[in-house]
Design a protein around this motif. Structure first.
Motif, PDB file in Angstrom:
ATOM      1  N   THR A 171       1.083  -1.398   0.272  1.00 40.48           N
ATOM      2  CA  THR A 171      -0.233  -0.054   0.087  1.00 40.48           C
ATOM      3  C   THR A 171       0.891   1.039   0.015  1.00 40.48           C
ATOM      4  O   THR A 171       1.601   1.383   0.639  1.00 40.48           O
ATOM      5  CB  THR A 171      -1.179   0.304   0.993  1.00 40.48           C
ATOM      6  OG1 THR A 171      -2.207  -1.044   1.512  1.00 40.48           O
ATOM      7  CG2 THR A 171      -1.985   1.343   1.347  1.00 40.48           C
ATOM      8  N   GLU A 172       0.653   2.430  -1.068  1.00 43.47           N
ATOM      9  CA  GLU A 172       1.582   3.130  -1.063  1.00 43.47           C
ATOM     10  C   GLU A 172       0.240   4.706  -0.308  1.00 43.47           C
ATOM     11  O   GLU A 172      -0.993   4.724  -1.503  1.00 43.47           O
ATOM     12  CB  GLU A 172       2.071   3.642  -2.562  1.00 43.47           C
ATOM     13  CG  GLU A 172       3.527   2.656  -3.032  1.00 43.47           C
ATOM     14  CD  GLU A 172       4.042   2.089  -4.282  1.00 43.47           C
ATOM     15  OE1 GLU A 172       3.855   3.705  -4.585  1.00 43.47           O
ATOM     16  OE2 GLU A 172       4.791   2.385  -3.934  1.00 43.47           O
ATOM     17  N   VAL A 190      -4.714   6.605  -0.629  1.00 45.21           N
ATOM     18  CA  VAL A 190      -3.737   5.073  -0.917  1.00 45.21           C
ATOM     19  C   VAL A 190      -4.151   4.293  -1.579  1.00 45.21           C
ATOM     20  O   VAL A 190      -5.638   4.559  -2.833  1.00 45.21           O
ATOM     21  CB  VAL A 190      -3.746   4.078   0.450  1.00 45.21           C
ATOM     22  CG1 VAL A 190      -2.559   5.290   2.025  1.00 45.21           C
ATOM     23  CG2 VAL A 190      -5.013   3.401   0.991  1.00 45.21           C
ATOM     24  N   GLU A 191      -3.258   3.468  -1.960  1.00 47.47           N
ATOM     25  CA  GLU A 191      -3.632   2.929  -3.437  1.00 47.47           C
ATOM     26  C   GLU A 191      -2.885   1.440  -2.871  1.00 47.47           C
ATOM     27  O   GLU A 191      -1.836   1.071  -2.461  1.00 47.47           O
ATOM     28  CB  GLU A 191      -3.483   3.342  -4.672  1.00 47.47           C
ATOM     29  CG  GLU A 191      -1.973   3.851  -5.172  1.00 47.47           C
ATOM     30  CD  GLU A 191      -1.846   4.690  -6.161  1.00 47.47           C
ATOM     31  OE1 GLU A 191      -2.805   4.534  -7.230  1.00 47.47           O
ATOM     32  OE2 GLU A 191      -0.466   5.527  -6.084  1.00 47.47           O
ATOM     33  N   ASP A 192      -3.330   0.705  -3.495  1.00 49.10           N
ATOM     34  CA  ASP A 192      -2.377  -0.743  -3.927  1.00 49.10           C
ATOM     35  C   ASP A 192      -1.489  -0.997  -5.127  1.00 49.10           C
ATOM     36  O   ASP A 192      -2.145  -0.504  -6.584  1.00 49.10           O
ATOM     37  CB  ASP A 192      -3.443  -1.999  -3.426  1.00 49.10           C
ATOM     38  CG  ASP A 192      -4.077  -1.897  -2.669  1.00 49.10           C
ATOM     39  OD1 ASP A 192      -3.746  -1.667  -1.327  1.00 49.10           O
ATOM     40  OD2 ASP A 192      -5.331  -2.674  -2.052  1.00 49.10           O
ATOM     41  N   VAL A 193      -0.440  -1.412  -4.458  1.00 49.56           N
ATOM     42  CA  VAL A 193       0.121  -1.736  -6.060  1.00 49.56           C
ATOM     43  C   VAL A 193       1.363  -2.751  -6.377  1.00 49.56           C
ATOM     44  O   VAL A 193       1.418  -3.485  -4.857  1.00 49.56           O
ATOM     45  CB  VAL A 193       1.184  -0.182  -6.158  1.00 49.56           C
ATOM     46  CG1 VAL A 193       0.821   1.035  -6.273  1.00 49.56           C
ATOM     47  CG2 VAL A 193       2.615   0.128  -4.697  1.00 49.56           C
ATOM     48  N   THR A 475      -6.305   2.450   7.081  1.00 49.27           N
ATOM     49  CA  THR A 475      -5.618   1.857   6.534  1.00 49.27           C
ATOM     50  C   THR A 475      -5.387   0.126   7.277  1.00 49.27           C
ATOM     51  O   THR A 475      -4.259  -1.105   7.106  1.00 49.27           O
ATOM     52  CB  THR A 475      -4.427   1.620   7.422  1.00 49.27           C
ATOM     53  OG1 THR A 475      -3.789   2.525   7.946  1.00 49.27           O
ATOM     54  CG2 THR A 475      -3.784   3.597   6.309  1.00 49.27           C
ATOM     55  N   SER A 476      -5.709  -0.429   9.140  1.00 51.71           N
ATOM     56  CA  SER A 476      -6.065  -0.839   8.774  1.00 51.71           C
ATOM     57  C   SER A 476      -7.133  -1.710   9.227  1.00 51.71           C
ATOM     58  O   SER A 476      -6.361  -3.653   9.463  1.00 51.71           O
ATOM     59  CB  SER A 476      -5.922  -1.083  10.675  1.00 51.71           C
ATOM     60  OG  SER A 476      -6.823  -0.854  11.093  1.00 51.71           O
ATOM     61  N   ILE A 477      -7.672  -1.921   8.316  1.00 52.42           N
ATOM     62  CA  ILE A 477      -8.999  -2.940   7.853  1.00 52.42           C
ATOM     63  C   ILE A 477      -8.432  -3.449   6.962  1.00 52.42           C
ATOM     64  O   ILE A 477      -9.169  -5.352   7.505  1.00 52.42           O
ATOM     65  CB  ILE A 477     -10.092  -1.472   7.465  1.00 52.42           C
ATOM     66  CG1 ILE A 477     -10.948  -3.050   7.414  1.00 52.42           C
ATOM     67  CG2 ILE A 477      -9.747  -1.327   5.612  1.00 52.42           C
ATOM     68  CD1 ILE A 477     -12.656  -1.603   7.005  1.00 52.42           C
ATOM     69  N   LYS A 478      -7.479  -3.849   6.300  1.00 54.68           N
ATOM     70  CA  LYS A 478      -6.721  -5.069   5.464  1.00 54.68           C
ATOM     71  C   LYS A 478      -6.650  -5.818   6.672  1.00 54.68           C
ATOM     72  O   LYS A 478      -5.941  -7.251   6.027  1.00 54.68           O
ATOM     73  CB  LYS A 478      -6.358  -4.476   4.281  1.00 54.68           C
ATOM     74  CG  LYS A 478      -4.924  -4.085   4.995  1.00 54.68           C
ATOM     75  CD  LYS A 478      -4.222  -3.886   3.654  1.00 54.68           C
ATOM     76  CE  LYS A 478      -4.898  -2.792   3.111  1.00 54.68           C
ATOM     77  NZ  LYS A 478      -3.640  -2.732   1.039  1.00 54.68           N
ATOM     78  N   ARG A 479      -6.680  -5.902   7.645  1.00 52.72           N
ATOM     79  CA  ARG A 479      -5.592  -7.208   8.931  1.00 52.72           C
ATOM     80  C   ARG A 479      -6.467  -7.688   9.782  1.00 52.72           C
ATOM     81  O   ARG A 479      -5.992  -8.035  10.549  1.00 52.72           O
ATOM     82  CB  ARG A 479      -4.291  -6.350   9.117  1.00 52.72           C
ATOM     83  CG  ARG A 479      -4.117  -5.591   8.424  1.00 52.72           C
ATOM     84  CD  ARG A 479      -2.044  -5.316   8.824  1.00 52.72           C
ATOM     85  NE  ARG A 479      -2.467  -3.945   9.759  1.00 52.72           N
ATOM     86  CZ  ARG A 479      -2.198  -2.749   9.235  1.00 52.72           C
ATOM     87  NH1 ARG A 479      -2.424  -2.349   7.888  1.00 52.72           N
ATOM     88  NH2 ARG A 479      -2.308  -1.866  10.003  1.00 52.72           N
ATOM     89  N   ILE A 480      -7.946  -7.458   9.971  1.00 51.46           N
ATOM     90  CA  ILE A 480      -8.663  -7.814  10.551  1.00 51.46           C
ATOM     91  C   ILE A 480      -9.009  -8.531   9.523  1.00 51.46           C
ATOM     92  O   ILE A 480      -9.605  -8.776   8.484  1.00 51.46           O
ATOM     93  CB  ILE A 480      -9.567  -7.082  11.172  1.00 51.46           C
ATOM     94  CG1 ILE A 480     -10.569  -5.701  10.106  1.00 51.46           C
ATOM     95  CG2 ILE A 480      -8.935  -5.875  11.784  1.00 51.46           C
ATOM     96  CD1 ILE A 480     -11.776  -4.791  10.960  1.00 51.46           C
ATOM     97  N   ASN A 545     -11.029  -3.466  -3.858  1.00 53.87           N
ATOM     98  CA  ASN A 545     -11.337  -2.692  -2.529  1.00 53.87           C
ATOM     99  C   ASN A 545     -12.443  -1.721  -2.627  1.00 53.87           C
ATOM    100  O   ASN A 545     -13.065  -1.376  -3.530  1.00 53.87           O
ATOM    101  CB  ASN A 545      -9.721  -2.006  -2.491  1.00 53.87           C
ATOM    102  CG  ASN A 545      -9.735  -1.205  -3.200  1.00 53.87           C
ATOM    103  OD1 ASN A 545     -10.176  -0.868  -3.911  1.00 53.87           O
ATOM    104  ND2 ASN A 545      -7.848  -1.261  -2.544  1.00 53.87           N
ATOM    105  N   TYR A 546     -12.291  -1.144  -1.057  1.00 50.22           N
ATOM    106  CA  TYR A 546     -13.110  -0.099  -0.859  1.00 50.22           C
ATOM    107  C   TYR A 546     -12.989   1.116  -1.701  1.00 50.22           C
ATOM    108  O   TYR A 546     -14.353   0.834  -2.195  1.00 50.22           O
ATOM    109  CB  TYR A 546     -13.566   0.001   0.359  1.00 50.22           C
ATOM    110  CG  TYR A 546     -13.920  -0.896   2.042  1.00 50.22           C
ATOM    111  CD1 TYR A 546     -15.264  -0.181   2.177  1.00 50.22           C
ATOM    112  CD2 TYR A 546     -13.461  -1.642   2.587  1.00 50.22           C
ATOM    113  CE1 TYR A 546     -15.689  -0.903   2.864  1.00 50.22           C
ATOM    114  CE2 TYR A 546     -13.951  -2.591   3.793  1.00 50.22           C
ATOM    115  CZ  TYR A 546     -15.246  -1.628   3.727  1.00 50.22           C
ATOM    116  OH  TYR A 546     -15.559  -2.745   4.894  1.00 50.22           O
TER     117      TYR A 546
END
Length: 586
Positions: A171-172, A190-193, A475-480, A545-546
């Motif tokens: 994530t950047e 943010v964006e996923d790269v 930013t923590s949502i992807k880890r739960i 993603n969201y």
């Protein structure tokens, strides 16, 4: 002799609620797509390669087709590199009656392949010529995955391994958000790269340990056998509920040789039992046999007595709940959208009641595309209408967007099922008829009806009431866990449908709504679900993603109700309310 029959059983129906007709969004009739048609789709996409900076090593493979809106068909197409699928990189194309591409929704994770990337192109990076020759066999990859799970288990289905190119993501921040504090970040900051690529096997294991299902997907390096990623694939809801949920309800059964079978031959074709059916797992882990009865009166409307008979009137009640839920899920999708069964092709499914002993769960299984319902121990029998609608919703998502059950996409997958559960509940309680979704009738919580304490499992309007789910994106949502990361999207859908409240003390307030009015206006359950269903079935990809969901929802709203309309504005505001995108004035 084979005669369909209708009988009354236990479930209370509220009066039907009127709803105004809305734009026609009916699905086209299911049509099998020929190999020639698939080749035509691939040829059209290949013709666009050069303008996207792709060479002939980049290819396409049609994964699945299903009906679309208003006479269209939808094809989901994997992006490939040297013939190997790239995980999470795909196109969703909408085709007209002549097979021409009308629109393309794309998830791009392939761009780095085939390009020099300087120092980043080391070993597994996006090098000019990424090799797809594995050092491990598929059997060795399966063995590595099984060893990582460390459980003594038996297989529900044989394990499989598919060679893939696996983009390892990072994530950047965008340039505009570089100096923001963490708590100030919005989902669009943010964006996923792609960090680098790995040649890997995607290993599917569907097992049981004792009487508990253990389903996993594991990404195993095809170079050295290391575990790159792993997630739980058991799509569950820890249910809550009594057996006597809705009073007397009609269910369809079939009379065969003087016996009534819980098979509904008016809904679905093919499948394991030739039509929609309810089976008796009888405390086992397999589906068991279809319920059979001497008379066409079933159940006693009472919660199942632990370890009692699964075939007497008390044991039949769980089957009644299941059939009523299955019928209403099927009817809601068919009558509102023309979407038939779970896959859109009218393939019959089934529900197995009494799975395991005192089992506190219900789950959808991708091995049979069916559902299993436990009797509960801490909970009542798990066959409430919203739970069944939820689990069957997993089947629709699996047949369409197939949102990966991990990270943000996994949360959206769970939310899609929660949304489906609420819609089916509203539809069923209004009589289960008509081409629109009633404005009310559902309770906007999951599982309250079947909770022994009366406490719901999840709250759509304020997810944090469960103590674990966030109300907004971070930013923590992807880890739960995906059952919690679904929370913000559930809240978005509530606000989109019902609106919010400007009172800071209200459960319906969002601090992220800063434009006028401070309380956003909802557009009603019918319109909200039409937008969601269109986005999920014709625009979302497996890696959505969201932030991407917001963009695709705006597109869906504009296509259904017009650009700049109140519906598209409501989508923007509803996502802004959960910290995904900026707020706008109504």
């Amino acid at each position: 002799m084979n005669q369909r029959s209708l009988t009354l059983l236990a479930i209370f129906l509220s009066p039907a609620l009127a709803a105004a007709p809305l734009p026609n969004t009916m699905m086209s009739a299911p049509v099998a797509v020929s190999p020639q048609a698939k080749a035509g789709i691939v040829a059209q996409l290949e013709a666009r390669r050069a303008q996207r900076g792709l060479d002939a090593r980049h290819g396409f493979a049609v994964l699945v087709t299903h009906p679309g809106m208003q006479g269209t068909q939808v094809a989901r197409v994997a992006h490939t590199w040297k013939g190997v699928p790239i995980f999470g990189s795909e196109s969703v194309v909408v085709l007209d009656a002549n097979g021409r591409i009308q629109s393309e929704s794309c998830s791009e994770r392939r761009i780095g392949l085939g390009k020099n990337a300087g120092t980043a192109a080391a070993a597994n990076g996006p090098a000019a010529d990424f090799s797809v020759v594995p050092a491990l066999t598929a059997k060795q990859a399966i063995d590595k995955a099984l060893a990582s799970l460390g459980a003594t288990a038996s297989h529900v289905a044989p394990p499989t391994a598919e060679l893939i190119v696996y983009p390892v993501m990072r994530t950047e921040r965008t340039a505009a958000a570089r100096d923001k504090q963490e708590y100030e970040l919005n989902a669009l900051d943010v964006e996923d790269v792609v960090d680098h690529y790995e040649l890997a096997y995607l290993v599917h294991t569907r097992m049981q340990v004792g009487d508990k299902p253990v389903y996993h997907d594991t990404v195993v390096s095809a170079r050295d056998g290391s575990i790159l990623d792993q997630w739980n694939m058991l799509q569950t809801v820890i249910g809550v509920g009594k057996s006597q949920y809705n009073g007397e309800v009609p269910i369809n059964t079939t009379l065969v040789d003087g016996k009534y079978k819980m098979i509904d031959d008016t809904r679905g074709t093919g499948g394991k039992f030739g039509a929609m059916a309810i089976t008796n797992a009888n405390h086992g882990t397999s589906a068991g046999n279809v319920y059979v009865n001497d008379t066409n009166t079933w159940g006693d409307g009472k919660n199942y007595i632990p370890k009692g008979s699964t075939t007497d009137a008390n044991g039949q009640t769980a089957a009644v709940n299941a059939m009523w839920g299955l019928m209403n899920t099927y009817d809601a999708l068919k009558n509102i959208f023309g979407w038939q069964s779970l896959d859109g092709h009218n393939t019959a499914t089934y529900i197995a009641a009494h799975v395991n002993t005192a089992y506190d769960n219900a789950y959808y299984s991708d091995t049979c595309r069916c559902m299993f319902i436990g009797d509960g121990s801490s909970f009542y029998s798990l066959g409430s209408i919203d739970v069944i609608g939820h689990e069957m919703g997993h089947g629709v998502t699996a047949a369409t967007s197939n949102l990966t059950y991990s990270g943000e996409s996994g949360g959206l997958n769970e939310s899609a099922s929660d949304i489906n559960g609420e819609v089916v509940e509203a539809y069923a309680r209004a009589g289960g008829k008509g081409e629109t979704i009633p404005a009310e009738g559902n309770d906007w919580v999951l599982g309250k009806e079947i909770s022994k304490s009366g406490t719901p499992l999840r709250w759509m309007y304020k997810p944090s009431k469960d103590g674990s789910s966030p109300d907004a994106w971070s930013t923590s949502i992807k880890r739960i866990d995906v059952h919690y990361s679904s929370g913000p999207n559930n809240r978005m859908f509530y606000f989109l449908s019902q609106g919010s409240n400007a009172d800071k003390a209200s459960d319906y307030y969002s601090k992220y709504l800063v434009k006028a009015p401070a309380s956003m206006s909802g557009i009603g359950l019918d319109k909200a679900y039409r937008i969601w269903f269109k986005a999920n079935t014709t625009k979302f990809t497996s890696s959505t993603n969201y932030a991407d969901a917001r963009a695709k929802m705006i597109e869906a709203a504009e296509e259904l109700y017009g650009k700049g309309g109140r519906e598209a504005i409501a989508v923007q505001r509803a996502y802004a309310a959960i910290n995904v995108g900026a707020d706008v004035d109504e």
